[in-house]
Design a protein around this motif. Sequence first.
Motif, PDB file in Angstrom:
ATOM      1  N   ALA A 240       0.822  -1.226   0.000  1.00 25.39           N
ATOM      2  CA  ALA A 240       0.000   0.000   0.000  1.00 25.39           C
ATOM      3  C   ALA A 240       0.850   1.268   0.000  1.00 25.39           C
ATOM      4  CB  ALA A 240      -0.914  -0.003   1.220  1.00 25.39           C
ATOM      5  N   ALA A 241       1.985   1.221   0.639  1.00 23.06           N
ATOM      6  CA  ALA A 241       2.782   2.447   0.778  1.00 23.06           C
ATOM      7  C   ALA A 241       4.254   2.152   0.533  1.00 23.06           C
ATOM      8  CB  ALA A 241       2.593   3.026   2.178  1.00 23.06           C
ATOM      9  N   PRO A 242       4.661   2.283  -0.717  1.00 26.75           N
ATOM     10  CA  PRO A 242       6.072   2.038  -0.999  1.00 26.75           C
ATOM     11  C   PRO A 242       6.964   3.066  -0.306  1.00 26.75           C
ATOM     12  CG  PRO A 242       4.929   2.875  -2.939  1.00 26.75           C
ATOM     13  CD  PRO A 242       3.900   2.648  -1.894  1.00 26.75           C
ATOM     14  N   ILE A 243       8.203   2.694  -0.095  1.00 26.41           N
ATOM     15  CA  ILE A 243       9.148   3.601   0.563  1.00 26.41           C
ATOM     16  C   ILE A 243       9.295   4.883  -0.248  1.00 26.41           C
ATOM     17  CG2 ILE A 243      11.588   3.900   1.176  1.00 26.41           C
ATOM     18  CD1 ILE A 243      10.308   2.016   3.033  1.00 26.41           C
ATOM     19  N   PRO A 244       9.048   6.034   0.372  1.00 24.11           N
ATOM     20  CA  PRO A 244       9.196   7.294  -0.358  1.00 24.11           C
ATOM     21  C   PRO A 244      10.671   7.593  -0.594  1.00 24.11           C
ATOM     22  CG  PRO A 244       8.040   7.572   1.737  1.00 24.11           C
ATOM     23  CD  PRO A 244       8.652   6.231   1.752  1.00 24.11           C
ATOM     24  N   THR A 245      10.923   8.321  -1.623  1.00 25.22           N
ATOM     25  CA  THR A 245      12.315   8.712  -1.882  1.00 25.22           C
ATOM     26  C   THR A 245      12.503  10.138  -1.401  1.00 25.22           C
ATOM     27  OG1 THR A 245      11.684   9.428  -4.069  1.00 25.22           O
ATOM     28  CG2 THR A 245      12.602   7.206  -3.870  1.00 25.22           C
ATOM     29  N   GLY A 246      13.673  10.440  -0.903  1.00 25.63           N
ATOM     30  CA  GLY A 246      13.996  11.793  -0.460  1.00 25.63           C
ATOM     31  C   GLY A 246      13.503  12.072   0.942  1.00 25.63           C
ATOM     32  N   PRO A 247      14.068  13.107   1.563  1.00 28.11           N
ATOM     33  CA  PRO A 247      13.687  13.446   2.938  1.00 28.11           C
ATOM     34  C   PRO A 247      12.294  14.052   2.988  1.00 28.11           C
ATOM     35  CG  PRO A 247      15.234  15.045   2.085  1.00 28.11           C
ATOM     36  CD  PRO A 247      15.103  14.000   1.035  1.00 28.11           C
ATOM     37  N   TRP A 248      11.723  13.989   4.169  1.00 33.15           N
ATOM     38  CA  TRP A 248      10.409  14.598   4.397  1.00 33.15           C
ATOM     39  C   TRP A 248      10.628  16.068   4.722  1.00 33.15           C
ATOM     40  CZ3 TRP A 248       7.773  15.241   9.542  1.00 33.15           C
ATOM     41  CH2 TRP A 248       6.496  15.771   9.380  1.00 33.15           C
ATOM     42  N   LYS A 249      10.110  16.946   3.905  1.00 36.22           N
ATOM     43  CA  LYS A 249      10.433  18.365   4.096  1.00 36.22           C
ATOM     44  C   LYS A 249       9.796  18.934   5.362  1.00 36.22           C
ATOM     45  CE  LYS A 249       6.795  20.239   1.131  1.00 36.22           C
ATOM     46  NZ  LYS A 249       6.479  21.104  -0.009  1.00 36.22           N
TER      47      LYS A 249
ATOM     48  N   ILE B 146      10.616   4.747  13.104  1.00 37.53           N
ATOM     49  CA  ILE B 146      10.313   5.319  14.423  1.00 37.53           C
ATOM     50  C   ILE B 146      10.363   6.844  14.360  1.00 37.53           C
ATOM     51  CG2 ILE B 146      11.108   5.481  16.802  1.00 37.53           C
ATOM     52  CD1 ILE B 146      12.222   2.621  16.500  1.00 37.53           C
ATOM     53  N   LEU B 147      11.392   7.337  13.686  1.00 35.91           N
ATOM     54  CA  LEU B 147      11.529   8.803  13.599  1.00 35.91           C
ATOM     55  C   LEU B 147      10.308   9.435  12.930  1.00 35.91           C
ATOM     56  CD1 LEU B 147      14.657  10.822  12.695  1.00 35.91           C
ATOM     57  CD2 LEU B 147      12.586  11.246  11.408  1.00 35.91           C
ATOM     58  N   TYR B 148       9.887   8.872  11.832  1.00 38.28           N
ATOM     59  CA  TYR B 148       8.741   9.461  11.126  1.00 38.28           C
ATOM     60  C   TYR B 148       7.458   9.304  11.938  1.00 38.28           C
ATOM     61  CZ  TYR B 148      11.701   9.886   6.982  1.00 38.28           C
ATOM     62  OH  TYR B 148      12.692  10.236   6.118  1.00 38.28           O
ATOM     63  N   THR B 149       7.308   8.165  12.582  1.00 41.49           N
ATOM     64  CA  THR B 149       6.104   7.968  13.402  1.00 41.49           C
ATOM     65  C   THR B 149       6.043   9.011  14.499  1.00 41.49           C
ATOM     66  OG1 THR B 149       6.139   5.595  12.968  1.00 41.49           O
ATOM     67  CG2 THR B 149       4.874   6.315  14.867  1.00 41.49           C
ATOM     68  N   GLN B 150       7.176   9.259  15.146  1.00 40.77           N
ATOM     69  CA  GLN B 150       7.207  10.231  16.239  1.00 40.77           C
ATOM     70  C   GLN B 150       7.097  11.662  15.728  1.00 40.77           C
ATOM     71  OE1 GLN B 150       6.791   9.877  19.186  1.00 40.77           O
ATOM     72  NE2 GLN B 150       7.827   8.153  20.121  1.00 40.77           N
ATOM     73  N   ALA B 151       7.532  11.877  14.498  1.00 41.76           N
ATOM     74  CA  ALA B 151       7.516  13.238  13.963  1.00 41.76           C
ATOM     75  C   ALA B 151       6.159  13.597  13.366  1.00 41.76           C
ATOM     76  CB  ALA B 151       8.604  13.384  12.907  1.00 41.76           C
TER      77      ALA B 151
ATOM     78  N   PRO C  85       3.006   9.410  10.195  1.00 41.86           N
ATOM     79  CA  PRO C  85       2.831   7.970  10.386  1.00 41.86           C
ATOM     80  C   PRO C  85       2.775   7.160   9.097  1.00 41.86           C
ATOM     81  CG  PRO C  85       0.820   9.154  10.908  1.00 41.86           C
ATOM     82  CD  PRO C  85       1.872  10.179  10.684  1.00 41.86           C
ATOM     83  N   THR C  86       2.286   7.756   8.016  1.00 40.11           N
ATOM     84  CA  THR C  86       2.229   6.984   6.768  1.00 40.11           C
ATOM     85  C   THR C  86       3.622   6.614   6.301  1.00 40.11           C
ATOM     86  OG1 THR C  86       0.220   8.172   6.168  1.00 40.11           O
ATOM     87  CG2 THR C  86       1.350   6.977   4.408  1.00 40.11           C
ATOM     88  N   ARG C  87       4.499   7.612   6.326  1.00 45.10           N
ATOM     89  CA  ARG C  87       5.883   7.375   5.938  1.00 45.10           C
ATOM     90  C   ARG C  87       6.540   6.421   6.948  1.00 45.10           C
ATOM     91  NH1 ARG C  87      10.420  10.835   3.247  1.00 45.10           N
ATOM     92  NH2 ARG C  87       8.748  11.678   2.001  1.00 45.10           N
ATOM     93  N   GLY C  88       6.224   6.632   8.218  1.00 44.93           N
ATOM     94  CA  GLY C  88       6.778   5.766   9.256  1.00 44.93           C
ATOM     95  C   GLY C  88       6.386   4.316   9.037  1.00 44.93           C
ATOM     96  N   MET C  89       5.113   4.114   8.671  1.00 40.45           N
ATOM     97  CA  MET C  89       4.619   2.751   8.442  1.00 40.45           C
ATOM     98  C   MET C  89       5.409   2.066   7.327  1.00 40.45           C
ATOM     99  SD  MET C  89       0.899   1.670   7.009  1.00 40.45           S
ATOM    100  CE  MET C  89       1.378   2.063   5.335  1.00 40.45           C
ATOM    101  N   SER C  90       5.697   2.794   6.257  1.00 38.92           N
ATOM    102  CA  SER C  90       6.430   2.205   5.142  1.00 38.92           C
ATOM    103  C   SER C  90       7.784   1.686   5.598  1.00 38.92           C
ATOM    104  CB  SER C  90       6.661   3.249   4.044  1.00 38.92           C
ATOM    105  OG  SER C  90       5.467   3.841   3.685  1.00 38.92           O
TER     106      SER C  90
END
Lengths: 358, 591
Positions: A51-60, A97-102, A105-110
């Motif tokens: 459902a959610a492929p790994i995104p490329t690049g940092p999360w702005k 973990i970093l994305y989930t805490q930040a 969560p969608t990015r974190g889940m991937s």
Amino acid sequence: MERMFHHRLWAAVLIAAVVSCDGGAQSVPRETGEREELLPHEALVAEYLEAAPIPTGPWKGIGDGSEVRAALVGRELELLGILREDPSPGIYCALGILYTQAGEPTRGMSFLAKSLDLDASKGLAWSWLGANRLSFGEFETAALLLEHAVSIDPTDALAFKYLGIARGRCDDVVGAKSAFEEAIQLDPNAADARVELASHLEDEGLANEAYAHLLDANRVRPDDDATLFRLARIARELGHEEQAREFEFQHERLRVLEDLGYLKDSVTNARRSITLGIYFLGKGRVVEALPEFDKVLASNPTPAEGENAMLGRSRCLVELKRFEEAESALLALREARPDHPDLIRLEERLAELKSLEE
Amino acid sequence: MFRVEWMELANRSSEMRGSLLPLCLCSFLFTACSDSVEPAPGTARKGLSAGPTEDGSRLLVDVTEASGIDFRHSSGSVGNREITETIGGGVALFDMEGDGDLDAYFVQSGPVRLPGDVENRSGGENELFRGRGDGQFESVADAGGANDSGYGIGCAVGDLDGDGLDDLLVLNWGANKLYRNRGDGFEDWTATSGLGFEDRWSTSAGFFDAEGDGDLDLYIVNYVRYAPSSHLNAQFNPAAPKGFRMTPTPDIFPADPDQFFVNDGRASLTDETRSSGISAALGKGLGVVVTDVDLDGLADLYVANDGTPNLLFHNQGGNRFIEKGQVLGVAFNSDGRSESGMGVDSGDMDGDGDLDLFVTNFEDETNTAYLNTSEQRFGFRDKTAACGLAEACRTLLGFGTLFHDFDLDGDLDLFLCNGHIFDNVELIHAERTFAQPNMLFLGDRGKFALADKQLLGPGVIGPDVSRGSALGDLNGDGVLDLVVTNNNSGAQVIEVRPATDDWARVELRGPSANHRGLGAIVWLELSDGRRLLRGVNSARSFASASTTAIVSGTPSGLIAVEVMWPGGQRERFGPAAATGKVWRCAFGTGE
């Protein structure tokens, strides 16, 4: 807000620990044929990966705003850099973990799902994937994932805490309490688990037991305003009026400090002073407000800043009953902005206070 | 879509009123009550079709285009990102002519006044759409005289002069406007009423009978002091990345005190903000709901404040209030933090026989559900998470909100309007958006779950920047439909199409001038022993006014209705009060 930043800082520390102990783990690719016989928690991972492929690049979003966020973006970029060289499950887990805490969560889940796809034996990734699903309100799924996490690592107090939350949301109060108790047994300093457990105990009318857990949580984390707020309420219910007042006082003190910290970190120079002045005025702290407006007027302000500062200063002088200075300030304001809607109100307030004095 | 000349409408209206007058006089004047209808069970729906639905099982269907309501809100934004721009506006559903059909009044915002620009206020007029009772509306020229062109935020309706017709209050950033409803149009009553022309920033208001004397008093919620001179404060948002301007948050502006006016029964209002105790507490108010938290027959007020503690004014009688938000546990969330309250409603969320409170808040705060714990000790507990309302809304910014039994199963459901206040929020959060989806939660005795998407027709939940919302029967089928306003965008008309026929509708005829029974409490007694508690209220949600008719599912059949009128007098009505599904309960005719 402050609490969220604490979480994020804590996450950064945790991530460092994860990376250091798991950074060199070897990828364990899963055979395609295994998918057909997946257990429920494994099936979820497969589903998330699809459902959610790994995104490329940092999360702005991480990089904007405060210094804390800047620290996080530094950590994010560092981890992404390592990931390019060494795409190990540990790094995927750390980023998850970093994305989930930040708050992503969608990015974190991937990232967490990818980590588990590479190595499903890590309880930490399962527990964070469970925590991640909690943030989506998928409580039954979260409970399933967290139960698997604690079966892998029965010493993970954090996983038990999240499991307690998930079960509680599923109306499994007995299961929730049991998970919180397990978390506390594993880590007597698990303040969050104590607060959550106290909430269930209070619902059951066990106010004394709830109060004891909150006191313990307060000892571990004396600067947590939420615990103090709950303590004040239960102390009052139990008839401990003096303690209730003390907890209320501490709670209010922390709230003010946090508000002021936010304001001081947020704006600069003249505008910070205007903001602080208005804040103090809103709290009835007129004596503290006045110098803030004076600072603005002495700092070569822009016309808008000057008007706001004059208005604030006039309000202070009126409330302080320094009538002559107030009249003079209002006169200056009238010359600058005769149509200002607050002018008439201030003049009325001045007249009212003067008449009361007389 | 065409515009109806007002005179033509007035003529038609007066003919209609003339023919109805004798009937009105001998049947408790129900034509003057909100939106009276008498649908026959099983008869074909009168509503418009929004086109074929896939399976005919939609609960909510967007019928905006077919309805003829083409109101489009304008924020007046020219890029300055004033704090005013992303707040408005509201909607009122009320029976303007007293013909039994609901009409829709929309508040326009329009250009923002800048320093030295006071005279330049072209455009931005509020609009009125006359309902035909079949779901279709016609635009009324000059809004029947209520075409105020101030920077509008919200509106409220209530019969101030006791003539049986609801009057209209327009809430502006600037002076408010009060319109007396003549039935064939509106006249400006602002000066005559004593409301005054003060420059304030009003957002929501509620008409209610504060002391139980039979006439309607008025509470006005005000937000912050935002004078045109502070226009440049728009650059102040501390979250904005360097070099970017974002809409400011209210932190840097002082609160604008709320107001309370007492009606002398002849539509003459006296400002009793100070003597009533209302001025003892201050907040940055956006929403208000009139409720009765202790069911003592005296209407209480709950005010949602943005960044300051929410206020609960507990009615002591005699136009005296004591602020008890903190004492009763509804000022802060469970962590003891002030949240960014926007919209608000009150209802018996968990079906335990008392009125709970719900407030919408900023993103990352969750909205907050305060459950009334009167069965243990009078007060409230934040039970948002336990109700299932925390996580699903955490990333969204809520405004209008309404409790209503949409699916007619007997439990209250919850509708949420969402939409950010930063039109460039993506600058600070990659996955947050200005336009956001609205939400329908279906309730099941205190537990709420998002409605299945299959129940919601295309476009029903946006995404958009939704603000106000109001309930009312727009198509004459008896059940309540929904109108949603969207900031700087078109309004939405949503038809509610429940799948069940087991429901009832209760309409009150209140004592003296309070003809709609605002502030009354109603218990629906079902044959299985359940007593469904409902409040009769118009001021709810955000900046909006809903009909006062109560519609609820009655799965086991309705056997009686008990009403507690403002002031505390109780009456019980048996099946004799019912005609089909409609129970008409007039003051003094019950047991």
